[in-house]
Design a protein around this motif. Structure first.
Motif, PDB file in Angstrom:
ATOM      1  N   ALA A  18       9.957  -2.423   8.889  1.00 31.21           N
ATOM      2  CA  ALA A  18       9.099  -3.609   8.831  1.00 31.21           C
ATOM      3  C   ALA A  18       7.707  -3.293   9.381  1.00 31.21           C
ATOM      4  O   ALA A  18       6.700  -3.792   8.878  1.00 31.21           O
ATOM      5  CB  ALA A  18       9.729  -4.762   9.607  1.00 31.21           C
ATOM      6  N   GLN A  19       7.637  -2.451  10.417  1.00 29.27           N
ATOM      7  CA  GLN A  19       6.344  -2.048  10.960  1.00 29.27           C
ATOM      8  C   GLN A  19       5.565  -1.213   9.941  1.00 29.27           C
ATOM      9  O   GLN A  19       4.354  -1.397   9.764  1.00 29.27           O
ATOM     10  CB  GLN A  19       6.551  -1.264  12.256  1.00 29.27           C
ATOM     11  N   GLN A  20       6.267  -0.315   9.267  1.00 23.97           N
ATOM     12  CA  GLN A  20       5.617   0.493   8.237  1.00 23.97           C
ATOM     13  C   GLN A  20       5.126  -0.371   7.090  1.00 23.97           C
ATOM     14  O   GLN A  20       4.099  -0.080   6.474  1.00 23.97           O
ATOM     15  CB  GLN A  20       6.593   1.551   7.730  1.00 23.97           C
ATOM     16  N   ARG A  21       5.830  -1.436   6.835  1.00 23.43           N
ATOM     17  CA  ARG A  21       5.456  -2.347   5.752  1.00 23.43           C
ATOM     18  C   ARG A  21       4.252  -3.196   6.125  1.00 23.43           C
ATOM     19  O   ARG A  21       3.569  -3.746   5.262  1.00 23.43           O
ATOM     20  CB  ARG A  21       6.667  -3.238   5.442  1.00 23.43           C
ATOM     21  N   GLY A  22       4.008  -3.332   7.427  1.00 25.28           N
ATOM     22  CA  GLY A  22       2.859  -4.095   7.890  1.00 25.28           C
ATOM     23  C   GLY A  22       3.137  -5.548   8.181  1.00 25.28           C
ATOM     24  O   GLY A  22       2.212  -6.305   8.482  1.00 25.28           O
ATOM     25  N   THR A  23       4.404  -5.963   8.126  1.00 21.82           N
ATOM     26  CA  THR A  23       4.724  -7.364   8.397  1.00 21.82           C
ATOM     27  C   THR A  23       5.226  -7.594   9.820  1.00 21.82           C
ATOM     28  O   THR A  23       5.171  -8.720  10.308  1.00 21.82           O
ATOM     29  CB  THR A  23       5.780  -7.888   7.414  1.00 21.82           C
TER      30      THR A  23
ATOM     31  N   ASP B 220       6.139 -11.817   1.396  1.00 18.77           N
ATOM     32  CA  ASP B 220       6.303 -10.547   2.099  1.00 18.77           C
ATOM     33  C   ASP B 220       7.188 -10.698   3.332  1.00 18.77           C
ATOM     34  O   ASP B 220       8.005  -9.818   3.644  1.00 18.77           O
ATOM     35  CB  ASP B 220       4.945  -9.984   2.525  1.00 18.77           C
ATOM     36  N   VAL B 221       7.022 -11.796   4.042  1.00 27.44           N
ATOM     37  CA  VAL B 221       7.852 -12.049   5.230  1.00 27.44           C
ATOM     38  C   VAL B 221       9.326 -12.148   4.835  1.00 27.44           C
ATOM     39  O   VAL B 221      10.198 -11.514   5.442  1.00 27.44           O
ATOM     40  CB  VAL B 221       7.381 -13.329   5.941  1.00 27.44           C
ATOM     41  N   LEU B 222       9.606 -12.930   3.797  1.00 29.12           N
ATOM     42  CA  LEU B 222      10.989 -13.088   3.362  1.00 29.12           C
ATOM     43  C   LEU B 222      11.549 -11.792   2.789  1.00 29.12           C
ATOM     44  O   LEU B 222      12.713 -11.444   3.025  1.00 29.12           O
ATOM     45  CB  LEU B 222      11.085 -14.207   2.327  1.00 29.12           C
ATOM     46  N   ALA B 223      10.729 -11.068   2.038  1.00 29.72           N
ATOM     47  CA  ALA B 223      11.194  -9.810   1.453  1.00 29.72           C
ATOM     48  C   ALA B 223      11.495  -8.777   2.536  1.00 29.72           C
ATOM     49  O   ALA B 223      12.464  -8.016   2.420  1.00 29.72           O
ATOM     50  CB  ALA B 223      10.156  -9.268   0.480  1.00 29.72           C
ATOM     51  N   THR B 224      10.693  -8.751   3.590  1.00 32.51           N
ATOM     52  CA  THR B 224      10.952  -7.825   4.693  1.00 32.51           C
ATOM     53  C   THR B 224      12.327  -8.069   5.292  1.00 32.51           C
ATOM     54  O   THR B 224      13.114  -7.141   5.495  1.00 32.51           O
ATOM     55  CB  THR B 224       9.878  -7.986   5.794  1.00 32.51           C
ATOM     56  N   ALA B 225      12.617  -9.327   5.579  1.00 38.26           N
ATOM     57  CA  ALA B 225      13.903  -9.667   6.184  1.00 38.26           C
ATOM     58  C   ALA B 225      15.048  -9.404   5.222  1.00 38.26           C
ATOM     59  O   ALA B 225      16.094  -8.856   5.602  1.00 38.26           O
ATOM     60  CB  ALA B 225      13.892 -11.128   6.621  1.00 38.26           C
ATOM     61  N   ALA B 226      14.881  -9.783   3.957  1.00 37.89           N
ATOM     62  CA  ALA B 226      15.962  -9.631   2.983  1.00 37.89           C
ATOM     63  C   ALA B 226      16.251  -8.168   2.682  1.00 37.89           C
ATOM     64  O   ALA B 226      17.421  -7.770   2.555  1.00 37.89           O
ATOM     65  CB  ALA B 226      15.615 -10.374   1.701  1.00 37.89           C
ATOM     66  N   ASP B 227      15.216  -7.354   2.568  1.00 40.94           N
ATOM     67  CA  ASP B 227      15.434  -5.935   2.282  1.00 40.94           C
ATOM     68  C   ASP B 227      16.145  -5.243   3.438  1.00 40.94           C
ATOM     69  O   ASP B 227      17.018  -4.389   3.226  1.00 40.94           O
ATOM     70  CB  ASP B 227      14.105  -5.238   1.998  1.00 40.94           C
ATOM     71  N   ALA B 228      15.780  -5.578   4.669  1.00 41.91           N
ATOM     72  CA  ALA B 228      16.451  -4.992   5.825  1.00 41.91           C
ATOM     73  C   ALA B 228      17.912  -5.433   5.878  1.00 41.91           C
ATOM     74  O   ALA B 228      18.815  -4.619   6.143  1.00 41.91           O
ATOM     75  CB  ALA B 228      15.732  -5.405   7.109  1.00 41.91           C
ATOM     76  N   TRP B 229      18.136  -6.705   5.639  1.00 40.41           N
ATOM     77  CA  TRP B 229      19.501  -7.272   5.620  1.00 40.41           C
ATOM     78  C   TRP B 229      20.364  -6.565   4.574  1.00 40.41           C
ATOM     79  O   TRP B 229      21.498  -6.168   4.844  1.00 40.41           O
ATOM     80  CB  TRP B 229      19.357  -8.763   5.348  1.00 40.41           C
ATOM     81  N   ALA B 230      19.830  -6.363   3.387  1.00 45.35           N
ATOM     82  CA  ALA B 230      20.589  -5.722   2.318  1.00 45.35           C
ATOM     83  C   ALA B 230      20.792  -4.236   2.591  1.00 45.35           C
ATOM     84  O   ALA B 230      21.859  -3.681   2.301  1.00 45.35           O
ATOM     85  CB  ALA B 230      19.875  -5.921   0.984  1.00 45.35           C
ATOM     86  N   ALA B 231      19.772  -3.574   3.145  1.00 50.08           N
ATOM     87  CA  ALA B 231      19.880  -2.140   3.425  1.00 50.08           C
ATOM     88  C   ALA B 231      20.958  -1.867   4.468  1.00 50.08           C
ATOM     89  O   ALA B 231      21.783  -0.961   4.310  1.00 50.08           O
ATOM     90  CB  ALA B 231      18.539  -1.589   3.889  1.00 50.08           C
ATOM     91  N   VAL B 232      20.963  -2.660   5.532  1.00 48.63           N
ATOM     92  CA  VAL B 232      22.006  -2.496   6.542  1.00 48.63           C
ATOM     93  C   VAL B 232      23.369  -2.865   5.945  1.00 48.63           C
ATOM     94  O   VAL B 232      24.383  -2.240   6.236  1.00 48.63           O
ATOM     95  CB  VAL B 232      21.694  -3.347   7.790  1.00 48.63           C
ATOM     96  N   GLY B 233      23.366  -3.845   5.062  1.00 48.79           N
ATOM     97  CA  GLY B 233      24.604  -4.263   4.412  1.00 48.79           C
ATOM     98  C   GLY B 233      25.197  -3.221   3.482  1.00 48.79           C
ATOM     99  O   GLY B 233      26.361  -3.328   3.077  1.00 48.79           O
ATOM    100  N   SER B 234      24.410  -2.202   3.116  1.00 46.38           N
ATOM    101  CA  SER B 234      24.958  -1.120   2.303  1.00 46.38           C
ATOM    102  C   SER B 234      25.787  -0.146   3.145  1.00 46.38           C
ATOM    103  O   SER B 234      26.480   0.708   2.605  1.00 46.38           O
ATOM    104  CB  SER B 234      23.831  -0.356   1.599  1.00 46.38           C
TER     105      SER B 234
END
Length: 220
Positions: A164-169, A186-200
């Motif tokens: 998220a820091q690298q993304r700038g959000t 961007d705020v929602l996408a940051t949270a959702a992408d992290a949630w899905a990535a950990v969920g993998s």
């Protein structure tokens, strides 16, 4: 050879319906005519077709939104971004707060057997910019200690914050949360992408967001 990883990678990947992917959210426009604002925003988003293939159930506390088809995460985030931004446009002050809980995996709203299914690794969500600046307090909870992940839930959390820091959000850390800022999408996408990535990697992951747009006390 890592025989455990090889065996896991050979498993058929669980579908969103089998895994259980969804959210609960509450919307709070800061205005006297909040009922009209909320209902108008929901109707606008439905008219735009963003409720298609979503399961939506509202009670006296919150609204549940579930998606059983790919791209599940993207459907949820596009819907949520549209509802919040529509409410902000309809509110005279533009000040709206939303509380959001994202959940994926076992145990959740669905029952699945992860001994016979693998965890999906979805692509990053594609959410159009809303033009609505937002700030959020974001928390991520990988609900698994031990097992194949080695019990290191902080590894997943710290990795998500770094991305998220690298993304700038990701603006800065706060008590029990990380502050995000940027376009609402961007705020929602940051949270959702992290949630899905950990969920993998982790069978059950929960993400919590308190989102504010148009706040008179915003410092961003």
């Amino acid at each position: 050879m890592d025989t455990q990883h090889t065996a896991e990678s050979a498993l058929p990947v669980a579908t969103p319906g089998e895994l259980g992917i969804g959210m609960r959210f509450s919307l709070h426009p800061h205005c006297d005519d909040f009922v009209d604002v909320i209902l108008g925003a929901l109707a606008e988003v439905a008219d735009a077709g963003l409720t298609d293939r979503l399961v939506i159930e509202t009670d006296d506390v919150s609204t549940y939104v579930g998606s059983a088809e790919d791209p599940a995460e993207e459907r949820l985030v596009r819907y949520l971004a549209a509802v919040i931004s529509a409410a902000a446009r309809r509110t005279r002050t533009g000040h709206v707060v939303a509380h959001v809980l994202l959940s994926r995996g076992c145990p959740g709203e669905a029952t699945c057997d992860l001994s016979v299914t693998g965890l999906p690794a979805p692509a990053p969500v594609d959410v159009p910019a809303t033009g609505v600046p937002a700030v959020a307090q974001w928390s991520l909870y990988p609900l698994l200690d031990g097992g194949s992940s080695g019990g290191s839930h902080m590894r997943h959390i710290e990795g998500a914050i770094e991305r998220a820091q690298q993304r700038g959000t990701a603006a800065r850390a706060a008590h029990y949360a990380t502050r995000l800022s940027g376009d609402l999408a961007d705020v929602l996408a940051t949270a959702a992408d992290a949630w899905a990535a950990v969920g993998s990697e982790v069978p059950h992951v929960v993400c919590h967001l308190t989102i504010s747009v148009g706040s008179p006390s915003s410092t961003t």
